[in-house]
Design a protein around this motif. Structure first.
Motif, PDB file in Angstrom:
ATOM      1  N   LYS A   1     -23.876  42.893  58.761  1.00 56.32           N
ATOM      2  CA  LYS A   1     -25.132  43.395  59.316  1.00 56.32           C
ATOM      3  C   LYS A   1     -25.104  43.329  60.840  1.00 56.32           C
ATOM      4  O   LYS A   1     -25.621  44.222  61.527  1.00 56.32           O
TER       5      LYS A   1
ATOM      6  N   GLY B   1     -19.685  47.499  58.907  1.00 52.27           N
ATOM      7  CA  GLY B   1     -20.650  47.600  57.816  1.00 52.27           C
ATOM      8  C   GLY B   1     -20.932  49.031  57.382  1.00 52.27           C
ATOM      9  O   GLY B   1     -21.004  49.329  56.185  1.00 52.27           O
TER      10      GLY B   1
ATOM     11  N   PRO C   1     -22.135  46.459  62.661  1.00 48.77           N
ATOM     12  CA  PRO C   1     -22.305  47.752  61.981  1.00 48.77           C
ATOM     13  C   PRO C   1     -21.083  48.656  62.047  1.00 48.77           C
ATOM     14  O   PRO C   1     -20.925  49.541  61.203  1.00 48.77           O
TER      15      PRO C   1
ATOM     16  N   SER D   1     -24.175  38.884  56.165  1.00 48.70           N
ATOM     17  CA  SER D   1     -24.839  38.696  57.460  1.00 48.70           C
ATOM     18  C   SER D   1     -23.922  39.141  58.597  1.00 48.70           C
ATOM     19  O   SER D   1     -24.367  39.780  59.562  1.00 48.70           O
TER      20      SER D   1
END
Length: 409
Positions: free
Chosen positions: A222, A228, A225, A219
Protein backbone atom coordinates in the motif's frame (compact mmCIF):
# COMPACT_ATOMS: atom_id res chain seq x y z
CA UNK A 1 28.14 -7.23 -31.04
CA UNK A 2 26.81 -10.77 -31.09
CA UNK A 3 29.10 -11.79 -28.21
CA UNK A 4 27.88 -8.85 -26.13
CA UNK A 5 24.26 -9.85 -26.79
CA UNK A 6 24.97 -13.46 -25.79
CA UNK A 7 26.69 -12.29 -22.61
CA UNK A 8 23.60 -10.24 -21.73
CA UNK A 9 21.33 -13.22 -22.39
CA UNK A 10 23.24 -15.82 -20.32
CA UNK A 11 25.13 -13.70 -17.78
CA UNK A 12 23.32 -15.28 -14.77
CA UNK A 13 25.02 -18.62 -15.54
CA UNK A 14 28.27 -17.15 -14.20
CA UNK A 15 26.93 -18.33 -10.83
CA UNK A 16 27.38 -22.09 -10.27
CA UNK A 17 24.53 -22.21 -7.74
CA UNK A 18 22.14 -20.61 -10.21
CA UNK A 19 23.26 -23.01 -12.96
CA UNK A 20 22.46 -25.98 -10.70
CA UNK A 21 19.13 -24.39 -9.73
CA UNK A 22 18.29 -23.83 -13.40
CA UNK A 23 19.10 -27.40 -14.48
CA UNK A 24 17.10 -28.99 -11.65
CA UNK A 25 14.07 -26.79 -12.22
CA UNK A 26 14.22 -27.38 -16.00
CA UNK A 27 13.78 -31.13 -15.61
CA UNK A 28 11.09 -30.74 -12.96
CA UNK A 29 9.07 -28.17 -14.93
CA UNK A 30 9.09 -30.47 -17.92
CA UNK A 31 7.47 -33.23 -15.86
CA UNK A 32 5.04 -30.80 -14.23
CA UNK A 33 3.61 -29.73 -17.58
CA UNK A 34 3.26 -33.34 -18.67
CA UNK A 35 1.22 -34.03 -15.53
CA UNK A 36 -0.95 -30.91 -15.85
CA UNK A 37 -1.79 -31.75 -19.45
CA UNK A 38 -2.57 -35.37 -18.57
CA UNK A 39 -4.80 -34.45 -15.60
CA UNK A 40 -6.91 -32.02 -17.64
CA UNK A 41 -7.25 -34.49 -20.49
CA UNK A 42 -8.24 -37.36 -18.18
CA UNK A 43 -10.94 -35.24 -16.53
CA UNK A 44 -12.33 -34.04 -19.86
CA UNK A 45 -12.24 -37.56 -21.33
CA UNK A 46 -14.28 -38.89 -18.41
CA UNK A 47 -16.76 -36.03 -17.99
CA UNK A 48 -16.79 -34.05 -21.29
CA UNK A 49 -17.49 -31.04 -19.10
CA UNK A 50 -15.76 -27.65 -19.39
CA UNK A 51 -17.08 -26.79 -15.94
CA UNK A 52 -15.35 -29.81 -14.34
CA UNK A 53 -12.10 -28.84 -16.06
CA UNK A 54 -12.49 -25.52 -14.29
CA UNK A 55 -13.20 -27.32 -11.01
CA UNK A 56 -10.02 -29.41 -11.45
CA UNK A 57 -7.88 -26.32 -12.02
CA UNK A 58 -9.64 -24.66 -9.08
CA UNK A 59 -8.86 -27.67 -6.85
CA UNK A 60 -5.12 -27.38 -7.55
CA UNK A 61 -4.72 -23.61 -7.49
CA UNK A 62 -7.13 -22.32 -4.85
CA UNK A 63 -5.39 -24.12 -1.93
CA UNK A 64 -2.20 -22.36 -3.08
CA UNK A 65 -4.06 -19.10 -2.56
CA UNK A 66 -5.39 -20.08 0.87
CA UNK A 67 -2.02 -21.24 2.19
CA UNK A 68 0.13 -18.59 0.50
CA UNK A 69 -0.09 -16.57 3.70
CA UNK A 70 1.90 -19.24 5.53
CA UNK A 71 4.09 -19.95 2.51
CA UNK A 72 5.16 -16.32 2.11
CA UNK A 73 5.96 -15.88 5.79
CA UNK A 74 7.79 -19.23 5.90
CA UNK A 75 9.98 -18.09 2.99
CA UNK A 76 11.03 -15.05 5.04
CA UNK A 77 11.34 -16.83 8.41
CA UNK A 78 12.88 -20.21 7.65
CA UNK A 79 15.54 -21.88 5.50
CA UNK A 80 14.21 -21.73 1.92
CA UNK A 81 16.66 -24.44 0.91
CA UNK A 82 15.12 -26.97 3.33
CA UNK A 83 11.56 -25.91 2.50
CA UNK A 84 12.13 -26.68 -1.19
CA UNK A 85 13.67 -30.10 -0.45
CA UNK A 86 10.59 -31.05 1.60
CA UNK A 87 8.11 -29.82 -1.03
CA UNK A 88 9.90 -31.75 -3.80
CA UNK A 89 9.61 -35.02 -1.90
CA UNK A 90 5.92 -34.39 -1.17
CA UNK A 91 5.25 -33.49 -4.83
CA UNK A 92 6.93 -36.72 -5.91
CA UNK A 93 4.63 -38.72 -3.62
CA UNK A 94 1.56 -36.89 -5.00
CA UNK A 95 2.52 -37.74 -8.60
CA UNK A 96 3.04 -41.42 -7.74
CA UNK A 97 -0.39 -41.54 -6.08
CA UNK A 98 -1.99 -40.13 -9.25
CA UNK A 99 -0.23 -42.77 -11.33
CA UNK A 100 -1.38 -45.58 -9.03
CA UNK A 101 -4.93 -44.23 -9.15
CA UNK A 102 -4.99 -44.46 -12.96
CA UNK A 103 -3.15 -47.79 -13.16
CA UNK A 104 -5.62 -49.47 -10.80
CA UNK A 105 -8.56 -48.14 -12.81
CA UNK A 106 -9.86 -45.91 -9.99
CA UNK A 107 -9.99 -42.70 -12.04
CA UNK A 108 -12.70 -41.22 -9.83
CA UNK A 109 -13.09 -37.48 -10.25
CA UNK A 110 -13.27 -36.73 -6.52
CA UNK A 111 -9.97 -38.57 -5.92
CA UNK A 112 -8.26 -36.57 -8.68
CA UNK A 113 -9.65 -33.38 -7.14
CA UNK A 114 -8.34 -34.32 -3.67
CA UNK A 115 -4.85 -35.06 -5.00
CA UNK A 116 -4.93 -31.81 -6.99
CA UNK A 117 -5.81 -29.92 -3.80
CA UNK A 118 -2.90 -31.59 -1.96
CA UNK A 119 -0.53 -30.43 -4.71
CA UNK A 120 -1.95 -26.92 -4.36
CA UNK A 121 -1.10 -26.87 -0.65
CA UNK A 122 2.44 -28.10 -1.37
CA UNK A 123 2.90 -25.39 -4.01
CA UNK A 124 1.79 -22.71 -1.55
CA UNK A 125 5.03 -23.33 0.36
CA UNK A 126 7.22 -24.32 -2.59
CA UNK A 127 6.66 -21.35 -4.90
CA UNK A 128 7.45 -18.43 -2.52
CA UNK A 129 10.55 -20.22 -1.25
CA UNK A 130 11.67 -21.18 -4.76
CA UNK A 131 11.14 -17.69 -6.19
CA UNK A 132 12.91 -16.00 -3.27
CA UNK A 133 15.78 -18.53 -3.42
CA UNK A 134 16.75 -17.20 -6.87
CA UNK A 135 17.99 -14.06 -5.12
CA UNK A 136 20.31 -16.20 -2.96
CA UNK A 137 21.75 -18.41 -5.71
CA UNK A 138 22.74 -15.48 -7.96
CA UNK A 139 26.24 -14.34 -6.98
CA UNK A 140 26.05 -10.90 -8.64
CA UNK A 141 22.76 -9.17 -7.75
CA UNK A 142 23.02 -7.16 -10.98
CA UNK A 143 22.25 -10.48 -12.74
CA UNK A 144 18.97 -11.00 -10.84
CA UNK A 145 16.58 -9.68 -13.56
CA UNK A 146 18.40 -11.83 -16.11
CA UNK A 147 18.18 -14.87 -13.81
CA UNK A 148 14.44 -14.37 -13.28
CA UNK A 149 13.90 -14.03 -17.03
CA UNK A 150 15.95 -17.16 -17.77
CA UNK A 151 14.07 -19.10 -15.10
CA UNK A 152 10.76 -18.09 -16.68
CA UNK A 153 12.14 -18.90 -20.14
CA UNK A 154 12.96 -22.37 -18.86
CA UNK A 155 9.41 -22.75 -17.53
CA UNK A 156 8.10 -21.59 -20.91
CA UNK A 157 10.26 -24.13 -22.72
CA UNK A 158 8.78 -26.81 -20.46
CA UNK A 159 5.33 -25.48 -21.33
CA UNK A 160 6.31 -25.86 -24.99
CA UNK A 161 7.75 -29.38 -24.83
CA UNK A 162 5.85 -30.91 -21.91
CA UNK A 163 2.31 -30.82 -23.36
CA UNK A 164 3.51 -31.96 -26.80
CA UNK A 165 5.28 -35.00 -25.35
CA UNK A 166 2.38 -35.54 -22.95
CA UNK A 167 -0.01 -35.78 -25.90
CA UNK A 168 2.20 -38.43 -27.51
CA UNK A 169 2.66 -40.37 -24.25
CA UNK A 170 -1.07 -40.14 -23.48
CA UNK A 171 -1.95 -41.68 -26.84
CA UNK A 172 0.75 -44.38 -26.69
CA UNK A 173 1.07 -45.31 -23.01
CA UNK A 174 -1.67 -43.57 -21.03
CA UNK A 175 -1.82 -40.93 -18.30
CA UNK A 176 -0.09 -43.03 -15.62
CA UNK A 177 3.20 -42.86 -17.54
CA UNK A 178 3.00 -39.06 -17.58
CA UNK A 179 2.52 -39.05 -13.82
CA UNK A 180 5.47 -41.42 -13.23
CA UNK A 181 7.72 -39.25 -15.42
CA UNK A 182 6.72 -36.22 -13.36
CA UNK A 183 7.48 -38.08 -10.11
CA UNK A 184 10.96 -38.96 -11.37
CA UNK A 185 11.61 -35.36 -12.46
CA UNK A 186 11.50 -34.07 -8.87
CA UNK A 187 14.64 -36.05 -8.20
CA UNK A 188 16.55 -33.61 -10.44
CA UNK A 189 15.65 -30.71 -8.14
CA UNK A 190 16.73 -32.63 -5.04
CA UNK A 191 20.08 -33.53 -6.63
CA UNK A 192 20.71 -29.92 -7.73
CA UNK A 193 19.93 -28.65 -4.22
CA UNK A 194 22.36 -31.13 -2.65
CA UNK A 195 25.14 -29.94 -4.98
CA UNK A 196 24.68 -26.24 -4.13
CA UNK A 197 26.99 -24.44 -1.72
CA UNK A 198 24.92 -21.85 0.11
CA UNK A 199 25.69 -19.81 3.25
CA UNK A 200 24.53 -21.32 6.53
CA UNK A 201 20.99 -20.19 7.22
CA UNK A 202 20.63 -17.82 10.15
CA UNK A 203 17.15 -18.26 11.67
CA UNK A 204 15.09 -15.09 11.80
CA UNK A 205 13.74 -14.43 15.26
CA UNK A 206 10.26 -12.96 15.29
CA UNK A 207 7.73 -12.66 18.07
CA UNK A 208 5.02 -11.53 15.67
CA UNK A 209 2.22 -13.86 14.66
CA UNK A 210 2.10 -15.13 11.09
CA UNK A 211 -1.00 -13.10 10.17
CA UNK A 212 0.61 -9.95 11.59
CA UNK A 213 3.74 -10.51 9.50
CA UNK A 214 1.71 -11.14 6.38
CA UNK A 215 -0.40 -8.03 7.03
CA UNK A 216 2.88 -6.11 7.01
CA UNK A 217 3.31 -7.28 3.42
CA UNK A 218 -0.01 -5.73 2.35
CA UNK A 219 0.81 -2.57 4.29
CA UNK A 220 4.16 -2.40 2.50
CA UNK A 221 2.50 -2.71 -0.92
CA UNK A 222 0.00 0.00 0.00
CA UNK A 223 2.93 2.31 0.78
CA UNK A 224 4.72 1.16 -2.39
CA UNK A 225 2.14 1.59 -5.19
CA UNK A 226 4.78 1.11 -7.90
CA UNK A 227 4.75 -2.58 -6.92
CA UNK A 228 1.21 -2.78 -5.55
CA UNK A 229 -0.52 -1.57 -8.75
CA UNK A 230 1.45 -4.06 -10.85
CA UNK A 231 0.23 -6.92 -8.62
CA UNK A 232 -3.34 -5.55 -8.71
CA UNK A 233 -3.30 -5.56 -12.51
CA UNK A 234 -1.96 -9.13 -12.53
CA UNK A 235 -4.76 -10.17 -10.16
CA UNK A 236 -7.46 -8.78 -12.50
CA UNK A 237 -5.89 -10.40 -15.56
CA UNK A 238 -5.53 -13.70 -13.65
CA UNK A 239 -9.24 -13.66 -12.77
CA UNK A 240 -10.75 -12.67 -16.10
CA UNK A 241 -8.24 -13.36 -18.90
CA UNK A 242 -5.55 -15.94 -18.11
CA UNK A 243 -8.00 -18.82 -17.41
CA UNK A 244 -8.44 -19.17 -21.19
CA UNK A 245 -6.62 -22.52 -20.84
CA UNK A 246 -9.77 -23.91 -19.17
CA UNK A 247 -11.52 -24.24 -22.55
CA UNK A 248 -8.53 -25.35 -24.66
CA UNK A 249 -9.58 -29.05 -24.57
CA UNK A 250 -12.89 -27.95 -26.14
CA UNK A 251 -11.05 -26.19 -28.95
CA UNK A 252 -8.91 -29.30 -29.47
CA UNK A 253 -11.78 -31.79 -29.56
CA UNK A 254 -14.79 -29.82 -30.84
CA UNK A 255 -13.56 -26.80 -32.81
CA UNK A 256 -10.52 -28.47 -34.44
CA UNK A 257 -11.97 -32.02 -34.26
CA UNK A 258 -8.74 -33.46 -32.83
CA UNK A 259 -7.51 -35.63 -29.95
CA UNK A 260 -5.01 -35.53 -27.09
CA UNK A 261 -2.19 -34.74 -29.52
CA UNK A 262 -4.12 -31.72 -30.83
CA UNK A 263 -4.51 -30.47 -27.27
CA UNK A 264 -0.78 -30.92 -26.76
CA UNK A 265 -0.01 -28.96 -29.95
CA UNK A 266 -2.14 -26.01 -28.85
CA UNK A 267 -0.33 -25.86 -25.51
CA UNK A 268 2.99 -26.21 -27.29
CA UNK A 269 2.39 -23.26 -29.61
CA UNK A 270 1.40 -21.20 -26.60
CA UNK A 271 4.73 -22.39 -25.19
CA UNK A 272 6.59 -21.27 -28.33
CA UNK A 273 5.25 -17.77 -27.82
CA UNK A 274 6.11 -17.94 -24.13
CA UNK A 275 9.70 -18.99 -24.83
CA UNK A 276 10.09 -16.17 -27.36
CA UNK A 277 8.73 -13.67 -24.84
CA UNK A 278 11.02 -14.71 -22.02
CA UNK A 279 14.12 -14.82 -24.25
CA UNK A 280 13.25 -11.28 -25.34
CA UNK A 281 13.03 -10.18 -21.71
CA UNK A 282 16.21 -12.02 -20.71
CA UNK A 283 18.20 -10.24 -23.43
CA UNK A 284 16.96 -6.73 -22.60
CA UNK A 285 19.39 -4.18 -21.24
CA UNK A 286 19.26 -3.21 -17.53
CA UNK A 287 17.04 -0.20 -16.95
CA UNK A 288 14.49 -1.12 -19.62
CA UNK A 289 11.01 0.38 -19.30
CA UNK A 290 9.41 -2.69 -17.70
CA UNK A 291 5.99 -1.19 -17.16
CA UNK A 292 5.67 -0.20 -20.79
CA UNK A 293 6.64 -3.76 -21.74
CA UNK A 294 3.87 -4.95 -19.39
CA UNK A 295 1.36 -2.73 -21.22
CA UNK A 296 2.44 -3.93 -24.67
CA UNK A 297 2.43 -7.59 -23.63
CA UNK A 298 -1.15 -7.24 -22.35
CA UNK A 299 -2.22 -5.82 -25.72
CA UNK A 300 -0.46 -8.65 -27.60
CA UNK A 301 -2.07 -11.31 -25.38
CA UNK A 302 -5.53 -9.79 -25.83
CA UNK A 303 -5.17 -9.55 -29.62
CA UNK A 304 -3.98 -13.16 -29.73
CA UNK A 305 -7.03 -14.38 -27.78
CA UNK A 306 -9.51 -12.47 -29.94
CA UNK A 307 -8.02 -13.80 -33.19
CA UNK A 308 -7.62 -17.36 -31.82
CA UNK A 309 -11.28 -17.44 -30.75
CA UNK A 310 -12.52 -16.58 -34.25
CA UNK A 311 -10.15 -18.80 -36.29
CA UNK A 312 -11.11 -22.30 -37.42
CA UNK A 313 -8.01 -22.81 -39.56
CA UNK A 314 -5.69 -24.81 -37.30
CA UNK A 315 -2.26 -23.57 -38.55
CA UNK A 316 -3.42 -19.93 -38.38
CA UNK A 317 -4.91 -20.52 -34.94
CA UNK A 318 -1.53 -21.81 -33.75
CA UNK A 319 0.08 -18.51 -34.78
CA UNK A 320 -2.44 -16.63 -32.63
CA UNK A 321 -1.89 -19.15 -29.81
CA UNK A 322 1.81 -18.27 -29.94
CA UNK A 323 0.97 -14.55 -29.71
CA UNK A 324 -1.17 -15.29 -26.68
CA UNK A 325 1.66 -17.24 -25.05
CA UNK A 326 4.12 -14.40 -25.73
CA UNK A 327 1.90 -11.82 -24.04
CA UNK A 328 0.85 -14.06 -21.14
CA UNK A 329 4.32 -15.08 -20.02
CA UNK A 330 5.83 -11.64 -20.60
CA UNK A 331 3.21 -10.27 -18.21
CA UNK A 332 4.09 -12.63 -15.38
CA UNK A 333 7.83 -12.33 -15.95
CA UNK A 334 7.77 -8.52 -15.82
CA UNK A 335 5.58 -8.56 -12.68
CA UNK A 336 7.96 -11.04 -11.04
CA UNK A 337 11.05 -8.97 -11.92
CA UNK A 338 9.43 -5.80 -10.56
CA UNK A 339 8.28 -7.52 -7.34
CA UNK A 340 11.67 -9.13 -6.62
CA UNK A 341 14.03 -6.38 -7.73
CA UNK A 342 12.15 -3.39 -6.30
CA UNK A 343 10.98 -4.83 -2.96
CA UNK A 344 12.95 -4.47 0.28
CA UNK A 345 15.02 -7.62 1.13
CA UNK A 346 13.20 -8.22 4.43
CA UNK A 347 9.83 -8.06 2.64
CA UNK A 348 10.73 -10.05 -0.47
CA UNK A 349 9.25 -13.40 0.61
CA UNK A 350 5.94 -11.80 1.56
CA UNK A 351 5.78 -9.70 -1.60
CA UNK A 352 6.38 -12.82 -3.69
CA UNK A 353 3.72 -14.63 -1.61
CA UNK A 354 1.20 -11.87 -2.35
CA UNK A 355 2.18 -11.92 -6.03
CA UNK A 356 1.49 -15.66 -6.11
CA UNK A 357 -1.77 -15.11 -4.24
CA UNK A 358 -2.78 -12.72 -7.01
CA UNK A 359 -2.36 -15.60 -9.44
CA UNK A 360 -3.44 -18.63 -7.42
CA UNK A 361 -6.29 -16.76 -5.76
CA UNK A 362 -7.74 -15.44 -9.00
CA UNK A 363 -6.90 -18.14 -11.56
CA UNK A 364 -8.94 -20.93 -9.96
CA UNK A 365 -11.96 -18.67 -9.42
CA UNK A 366 -11.54 -17.48 -12.99
CA UNK A 367 -11.37 -21.08 -14.21
CA UNK A 368 -14.71 -21.83 -12.54
CA UNK A 369 -16.18 -18.67 -14.05
CA UNK A 370 -14.84 -19.37 -17.55
CA UNK A 371 -15.95 -23.00 -17.40
CA UNK A 372 -19.48 -21.99 -16.35
CA UNK A 373 -19.76 -19.19 -18.92
CA UNK A 374 -18.53 -21.39 -21.78
CA UNK A 375 -21.28 -23.91 -20.97
CA UNK A 376 -23.80 -21.22 -21.90
CA UNK A 377 -22.19 -19.16 -24.69
CA UNK A 378 -19.59 -21.60 -26.04
CA UNK A 379 -15.78 -21.66 -25.91
CA UNK A 380 -15.10 -19.29 -28.86
CA UNK A 381 -17.40 -16.55 -27.51
CA UNK A 382 -15.88 -16.93 -24.03
CA UNK A 383 -12.31 -16.50 -25.29
CA UNK A 384 -13.41 -13.54 -27.43
CA UNK A 385 -14.80 -11.83 -24.32
CA UNK A 386 -11.57 -12.55 -22.43
CA UNK A 387 -9.54 -10.85 -25.16
CA UNK A 388 -11.76 -7.77 -25.06
CA UNK A 389 -11.47 -7.60 -21.26
CA UNK A 390 -7.67 -7.74 -21.60
CA UNK A 391 -7.74 -4.64 -23.82
CA UNK A 392 -9.96 -2.80 -21.33
CA UNK A 393 -7.64 -3.62 -18.39
CA UNK A 394 -4.59 -2.42 -20.37
CA UNK A 395 -6.34 0.87 -21.13
CA UNK A 396 -7.40 1.36 -17.49
CA UNK A 397 -3.79 1.01 -16.33
CA UNK A 398 -2.20 2.77 -19.31
CA UNK A 399 -1.27 5.99 -17.48
CA UNK A 400 0.49 4.12 -14.69
CA UNK A 401 2.22 1.64 -17.01
CA UNK A 402 3.65 4.33 -19.26
CA UNK A 403 5.18 6.17 -16.31
CA UNK A 404 8.93 5.62 -16.46
CA UNK A 405 10.57 3.77 -13.54
CA UNK A 406 13.86 1.95 -13.90
CA UNK A 407 14.80 -1.29 -12.21
CA UNK A 408 17.62 -0.51 -9.75
CA UNK A 409 19.98 -3.11 -11.29
Amino acid sequence: MKKISEMNLFRAFRSLNYTLYFIGRSVSQFGTWMQRTAVVWVVYSITHSAFLIGVTIFAEQFPSFLFSIWGGVAADRYDRYKIIKITQVLSMIQAVMLAVLVLTGHTIIWAILVLSAILGIINAFDLPARQALVHEVVADKADLPNALSLTTAMASMAQLLGPALSGIVLSAFGAATCFFINAASFGAVIISLLLMKLPVHVPKKSEKKIMAEFAEGFSYLKKTPDIGLVILMLAIISLLVLPYNTVLPIFAKIIFKGNASTFGYINSFIGIGAVTGTIFLASRKPGAHLRRILFISTIIMSAGLICFSQTKNFPLAMFFAALTGFGSIAQFTVCNIIAQSESAPQMRGRVVGILLMAIFGMLPVGSLLVGAVSQHIGAPATVLCQGIIGFIVALLFTRFLNKKKRVPF
